[in-house]
Structures are given as C-alpha cells and as structure tokens.
Design a protein around this motif. Structure first.
Motif, short mmCIF file in Angstrom:
data_model
loop_
_atom_site.label_atom_id
_atom_site.label_comp_id
_atom_site.label_asym_id
_atom_site.label_seq_id
_atom_site.Cartn_x
_atom_site.Cartn_y
_atom_site.Cartn_z
N GLU A 1 0.83 -1.21 0.00
CA GLU A 1 0.00 0.00 0.00
C GLU A 1 0.86 1.26 0.00
OE1 GLU A 1 -4.05 -1.39 2.38
OE2 GLU A 1 -2.27 -0.77 3.52
N LEU A 2 1.92 1.24 0.80
CA LEU A 2 2.82 2.41 0.85
C LEU A 2 3.52 2.61 -0.50
CD1 LEU A 2 4.42 2.04 4.39
CD2 LEU A 2 2.86 3.84 3.62
N ALA A 3 3.90 1.49 -1.13
CA ALA A 3 4.59 1.59 -2.42
C ALA A 3 3.68 2.19 -3.48
CB ALA A 3 5.09 0.22 -2.86
N ALA B 1 4.17 5.77 -5.41
CA ALA B 1 4.20 5.88 -6.86
C ALA B 1 3.16 6.88 -7.36
CB ALA B 1 3.96 4.50 -7.49
N PHE B 2 1.98 6.82 -6.76
CA PHE B 2 0.90 7.75 -7.09
C PHE B 2 1.33 9.18 -6.82
CE2 PHE B 2 -3.00 9.77 -5.07
CZ PHE B 2 -3.61 10.13 -6.26
N GLY C 1 -0.53 8.46 -15.74
CA GLY C 1 -0.13 7.66 -14.58
C GLY C 1 -0.93 8.00 -13.35
N TYR C 2 -1.23 9.28 -13.17
CA TYR C 2 -2.03 9.71 -12.03
C TYR C 2 -3.42 9.08 -12.05
CZ TYR C 2 -5.24 12.81 -9.52
OH TYR C 2 -6.24 13.30 -8.72
N ILE C 3 -4.05 9.03 -13.23
CA ILE C 3 -5.39 8.45 -13.33
C ILE C 3 -5.37 6.96 -13.00
CG2 ILE C 3 -7.27 7.89 -14.91
CD1 ILE C 3 -6.69 10.52 -16.36
N VAL C 4 -4.42 6.24 -13.59
CA VAL C 4 -4.35 4.79 -13.39
C VAL C 4 -4.01 4.46 -11.93
CG1 VAL C 4 -3.13 2.68 -14.03
CG2 VAL C 4 -3.76 4.35 -15.80
N ALA D 1 3.39 13.54 0.30
CA ALA D 1 4.57 13.65 1.14
C ALA D 1 5.77 12.97 0.48
CB ALA D 1 4.30 13.02 2.51
N ALA D 2 5.53 11.79 -0.11
CA ALA D 2 6.61 11.09 -0.80
C ALA D 2 7.10 11.89 -2.00
CB ALA D 2 6.13 9.71 -1.25
#
Length: 300
Positions: free
Chosen positions: A82-84, A88-89, A177-180, A200-201
C-alpha cells in the motif's frame, strides 16, 4: 470494511465524500476544475519570484502538510504494498505538477491544459473498448495539431514554445499515470490517506532540487500565503474530489469527465490572466474535448 487489526472502519474517501455522494459527478468536476485553474492563475503570479518548477513543488509540499494534518494517516496500519502504490501515485502527481507549471509559464493556460489532455485520452482509449475509443485518438490528434500549429504561429518566442510543448507532453504522461494509479489507491478504500502519503513522498523526492528556495519563502509571508492558496485550490480541493469521483466511476469514465476541464481553463485564463483564445484555439479545444467524450463507455 475492516482494518488490518480487525476493527470495523469506513473507507477514508467514503468518510470525506459521504456528503458529496449525492452530488452529480459532472458538477463535482466543474467545482474541481474552477478551483484547480484559479489556483494555477495565482501560481503564475509567483513564477517570477520562485520559478515555475519551484512553485509546483511548494504546491505539493504545502498540500502534503495540510492533508497530513487533516487525515493523520499514521493512525492507519499500512502494508508495504500500500505504501509503495501510494508513493508511486504521489511521485507521478508531483512530477505532473512541476512540469505542468513549466508548461503554463511558456504557453497560454487554456492551450496547455488542452494539450495535456493527451494523457487522459490515451487512458480512455486503452482501458475502453470499441471504435469510439480508437477514433478518439485521431480526433484528439487533430486538436493537438491545430493547437500546436496556432501556438507556433502565435508570435511567442520559438524557444518558449518548444519548452512549453515538451513540458506539457511530459505532464500528459504523468497525468495518465495519475489516473491509473489514483484509481488503484481509491479502489483500495484509502484514497485520501494515500493521497496524503503520496504527496509527502513526492515532495521528499523533489526536495533536493527545490528545497533551496525555502529562504525566499519563509522570509516573505506574502509569498507563503499565496503558495498556501495555490496548494489548497489546485491540489487539496480538486484531488480530494477526484478521489470521491474515482470511487464511483471507472478510469475511462473518469477520463471522459475531464472533458469538462478545458472550458474551465479557458474561462479562468480569459478572466484572470486576460488570455483570450482565438477561434482556431477554440476549435482545437473542442476537438480535444470531443475526443475525450467519444471514449465514454460507462455511466457517470
């Protein structure tokens, strides 16, 4: 749903969007688009002070601070996966903001937004089915060619046009990428919490490049206030609304709804920035928006 420790919980995006569940998705998009591009118009006024890419990074950083303070996602038990996905998002989102601001520093807001729509059109065409989705690529290409041609002949310095078009092309890829990725984290029931973690990431990834501008910001409260306005208008409000809508529709339908955004960008650009579109530009905008509408395969 249950949390990893077995307790009952309501999905974060559902809690935040409960009151919005009865609001039609197109109306949510109108609100999202207006706030998004009003924030972009305010950001343009800061480019001379900090530089366009740095303004984009500060937008993400301050949005992350606001969302982390609101959501407090550390109270939730996260898995590594979930964090990964959240990271990425957030990185895709941060990159999209930085290069988009470079684009609107060199191109009119309405034109830049329309060209950036290549990303959502591609998502809708790939995830949808049928001739309409494939045909939309050709229609969108016609709009892009028209807009790019008008921009090249607009009298803007050729270097500005080239930089602007390259930046908006990169923003289109990041938007796809944001949508997917956004649909994936929204479907997991942790959309807004993942948005906070992701921002934050993203802010941390780009910090080595832009943190040097901190001295210019902290010593000028006026700049900090305007950056906070940009963050809330262009990130917190629209992206929270995106998470609400993404839980209700598919990626293709979400991309279709973004057809409402070029009109809002043109209106904001004309009213706030005095960027009055020409008729060829309006025709190009109509083609791009029509291409997105062609990909509709799901109810919204």
């Amino acid at each position: 749903m249950t949390t990893p420790d077995g307790r009952r919980s309501t999905p974060a995006s559902a809690r935040a969007g409960g009151a919005l569940a009865r609001v039609p998705a197109p109306l949510l998009f109108v609100v999202s688009g207006l706030t998004l591009y009003v924030g972009a118009a305010v950001a343009v006024g800061l480019f001379d002070t900090l530089g366009a890419p740095a303004v984009g990074w500060w937008r993400i950083l301050l949005s992350a601070v606001v969302l982390l303070a609101w959501r407090r996602p550390w109270r939730r038990r996260w898995t590594g996966r979930e964090l990964a996905w959240a990271a990425a998002f957030g990185i895709a989102l941060s990159a999209m903001n930085v290069v988009f601001y470079v684009g609107i520093d060199h191109l009119p807001l309405g034109v830049a937004v329309a060209l950036e729509f290549c990303g959502p059109v591609a998502v809708a065409a790939i995830t949808g089915r049928g001739w309409a989705e494939r045909g939309a690529i050709l229609v969108a290409a016609g709009g892009v060619v028209l807009l790019a041609g008008v921009t090249l002949e607009s009298g803007l310095p050729r270097q500005d046009v080239v930089i602007g078009l390259a930046a908006i092309g990169a923003a289109a890829v990041c938007w796809a990428g944001y949508i997917v990725l956004g649909k994936r984290v929204a479907g997991a029931g942790s959309g807004i919490d993942s948005l906070a973690v992701g921002m934050a990431a993203g802010a941390l990834v780009f910090a080595p490049v832009f943190a040097r501008t901190a001295g210019d910001v902290v010593t000028d409260p006026r700049v900090l206030v305007f950056l906070l306005v940009v963050a809330i208008c262009s990130s917190v409000v629209p992206y929270v609304l995106d998470q609400v809508v993404l839980r209700r529709v598919g990626t293709a339908a979400f991309s279709v709804l973004t057809a409402l955004l070029p009109a809002t960008a043109v209106v904001v650009g004309a009213v706030v920035l005095r960027q009055i579109p020409t008729w060829p530009e309006i025709a190009g905008l109509a083609l791009v928006s029509g291409a997105i509408a062609m990909t509709a395969r799901a109810r919204v």
